[in-house]
Design a protein around this motif. Sequence first.
Motif, PDB file in Angstrom:
ATOM      1  N   LEU A  59      40.914  35.890  35.006  1.00  0.00           N
ATOM      2  CA  LEU A  59      41.414  34.686  35.759  1.00  0.00           C
ATOM      3  C   LEU A  59      42.693  35.057  36.665  1.00  0.00           C
ATOM      4  N   GLU A  60      42.889  34.230  37.738  1.00  0.00           N
ATOM      5  CA  GLU A  60      43.753  34.468  38.467  1.00  0.00           C
ATOM      6  C   GLU A  60      45.203  34.316  38.097  1.00  0.00           C
ATOM      7  N   ARG A  61      46.173  34.878  38.331  1.00  0.00           N
ATOM      8  CA  ARG A  61      47.557  34.628  38.017  1.00  0.00           C
ATOM      9  C   ARG A  61      47.933  33.407  38.717  1.00  0.00           C
ATOM     10  N   ASN A  62      48.563  32.575  38.127  1.00  0.00           N
ATOM     11  CA  ASN A  62      49.252  31.363  38.839  1.00  0.00           C
ATOM     12  C   ASN A  62      48.031  30.252  38.825  1.00  0.00           C
ATOM     13  N   LEU A  80      38.126  36.976  27.968  1.00  0.00           N
ATOM     14  CA  LEU A  80      38.946  36.403  29.043  1.00  0.00           C
ATOM     15  C   LEU A  80      40.344  36.884  29.029  1.00  0.00           C
ATOM     16  N   ARG A  81      41.006  37.095  30.011  1.00  0.00           N
ATOM     17  CA  ARG A  81      42.041  37.567  30.445  1.00  0.00           C
ATOM     18  C   ARG A  81      42.655  37.352  31.836  1.00  0.00           C
ATOM     19  N   ALA A  82      44.037  37.300  31.850  1.00  0.00           N
ATOM     20  CA  ALA A  82      44.686  37.180  33.283  1.00  0.00           C
ATOM     21  C   ALA A  82      44.491  38.391  33.920  1.00  0.00           C
ATOM     22  N   ALA A  84      45.759  41.600  36.432  1.00  0.00           N
ATOM     23  CA  ALA A  84      46.905  42.073  36.538  1.00  0.00           C
ATOM     24  C   ALA A  84      47.912  41.978  37.565  1.00  0.00           C
ATOM     25  N   GLY A  85      49.007  42.190  37.484  1.00  0.00           N
ATOM     26  CA  GLY A  85      49.876  41.766  38.584  1.00  0.00           C
ATOM     27  C   GLY A  85      50.883  40.929  38.239  1.00  0.00           C
ATOM     28  N   ALA A  86      51.676  40.222  39.096  1.00  0.00           N
ATOM     29  CA  ALA A  86      52.993  39.480  38.800  1.00  0.00           C
ATOM     30  C   ALA A  86      52.239  38.232  39.045  1.00  0.00           C
ATOM     31  N   GLY A  87      53.241  37.220  38.377  1.00  0.00           N
ATOM     32  CA  GLY A  87      52.767  35.841  38.595  1.00  0.00           C
ATOM     33  C   GLY A  87      52.528  35.308  36.891  1.00  0.00           C
ATOM     34  N   LYS A  88      52.212  33.914  37.020  1.00  0.00           N
ATOM     35  CA  LYS A  88      52.401  33.261  35.579  1.00  0.00           C
ATOM     36  C   LYS A  88      51.035  33.435  34.976  1.00  0.00           C
ATOM     37  N   ARG A  89      51.002  33.237  33.682  1.00  0.00           N
ATOM     38  CA  ARG A  89      49.734  33.028  33.028  1.00  0.00           C
ATOM     39  C   ARG A  89      48.960  32.020  33.530  1.00  0.00           C
ATOM     40  N   PRO A  90      47.660  32.308  33.887  1.00  0.00           N
ATOM     41  CA  PRO A  90      46.663  31.191  33.972  1.00  0.00           C
ATOM     42  C   PRO A  90      46.545  30.193  33.067  1.00  0.00           C
ATOM     43  N   ILE A  91      46.597  28.857  33.732  1.00  0.00           N
ATOM     44  CA  ILE A  91      46.625  27.575  32.853  1.00  0.00           C
ATOM     45  C   ILE A  91      45.303  27.306  32.593  1.00  0.00           C
ATOM     46  N   ILE A  92      44.895  26.954  31.306  1.00  0.00           N
ATOM     47  CA  ILE A  92      43.845  26.431  31.017  1.00  0.00           C
ATOM     48  C   ILE A  92      43.938  25.047  30.078  1.00  0.00           C
ATOM     49  N   ARG A  93      43.095  24.118  30.601  1.00  0.00           N
ATOM     50  CA  ARG A  93      43.362  22.700  29.806  1.00  0.00           C
ATOM     51  C   ARG A  93      42.059  22.018  30.116  1.00  0.00           C
ATOM     52  N   PRO A  94      41.880  20.950  29.025  1.00  0.00           N
ATOM     53  CA  PRO A  94      40.569  20.191  29.084  1.00  0.00           C
ATOM     54  C   PRO A  94      40.698  19.288  30.319  1.00  0.00           C
ATOM     55  N   PHE A  95      39.521  19.001  31.055  1.00  0.00           N
ATOM     56  CA  PHE A  95      39.167  18.102  31.798  1.00  0.00           C
ATOM     57  C   PHE A  95      39.385  16.749  31.203  1.00  0.00           C
ATOM     58  N   ALA A  96      39.578  15.626  32.144  1.00  0.00           N
ATOM     59  CA  ALA A  96      39.882  14.385  31.593  1.00  0.00           C
ATOM     60  C   ALA A  96      38.606  14.027  30.702  1.00  0.00           C
ATOM     61  N   LEU A 110      41.224  36.742  23.867  1.00  0.00           N
ATOM     62  CA  LEU A 110      42.064  36.049  24.860  1.00  0.00           C
ATOM     63  C   LEU A 110      43.180  37.254  25.138  1.00  0.00           C
ATOM     64  N   GLU A 111      43.677  37.125  26.589  1.00  0.00           N
ATOM     65  CA  GLU A 111      44.844  37.947  26.661  1.00  0.00           C
ATOM     66  C   GLU A 111      45.452  37.391  27.987  1.00  0.00           C
ATOM     67  N   GLU A 112      46.609  37.054  27.555  1.00  0.00           N
ATOM     68  CA  GLU A 112      47.677  36.565  28.877  1.00  0.00           C
ATOM     69  C   GLU A 112      47.299  35.148  29.329  1.00  0.00           C
ATOM     70  N   LEU A 113      46.959  34.300  28.401  1.00  0.00           N
ATOM     71  CA  LEU A 113      46.332  33.066  29.077  1.00  0.00           C
ATOM     72  C   LEU A 113      47.449  31.970  28.603  1.00  0.00           C
ATOM     73  N   TYR A 114      47.445  30.714  29.091  1.00  0.00           N
ATOM     74  CA  TYR A 114      48.254  29.479  28.761  1.00  0.00           C
ATOM     75  C   TYR A 114      47.349  28.706  28.575  1.00  0.00           C
TER      76      TYR A 114
END
Length: 207
Positions: A59-62, A80-82, A84-96, A110-114
Amino acid sequence: MKHLLASLFVVCAIALLASDVYAQAERVVPIMSGDGVIEATLDADATNRAANPNTVYELERNGYYTVKTPIANSGYHLRLRAAAGAGKRPIIRPFAGTARCFLPAGDVTLEELYINAVDAGGTLKQNSLRTAGANIKITITGCQFDRDLQSVLRIESANTKWFVRRSVLSNLGLMADNNGRAWDDRGQNVDSVVIEDNVIYNLTGRL
């Protein structure tokens, strides 16, 4: 004896070569930000993933991802993992309106995810990761599970193995109750639990 030693050397060399080739055979599939793109990619990639079980989804950083259908895997190891590189952890949240992010029936890494349990409509949901299959292994490294109505890690299947390392579990439960917790395995036999080098805070109940 010389022939035996020579044969053993050849067998060991082939085994080491094979393991090295397998270790280098990681197949990386990037997933761009969006609504429902993770589960859509997993569905579309089923045939290619079966041909190469050592598939990792990056998943993309930021990046920002919403889950329209809880991410459920059965019969394969979901990684699933973020990226490599700089940037914040990818955000995963439920759809409405979606109940949760993960409902695995197979091994998950799961690695380096929010992961946040507040859906895109602003409603706080329950059990971001809720197991649905027995005898599976969950490995969580360098992630943050933030906000949950009750517990972020809910075990609804027998004999699971859990490894949670260098992660953050935060802001769980409601101030009006005492039910917020990181972990809930009530009624289930659990094979093993390793919780190591984590930060856990703002629980309204207990670990």
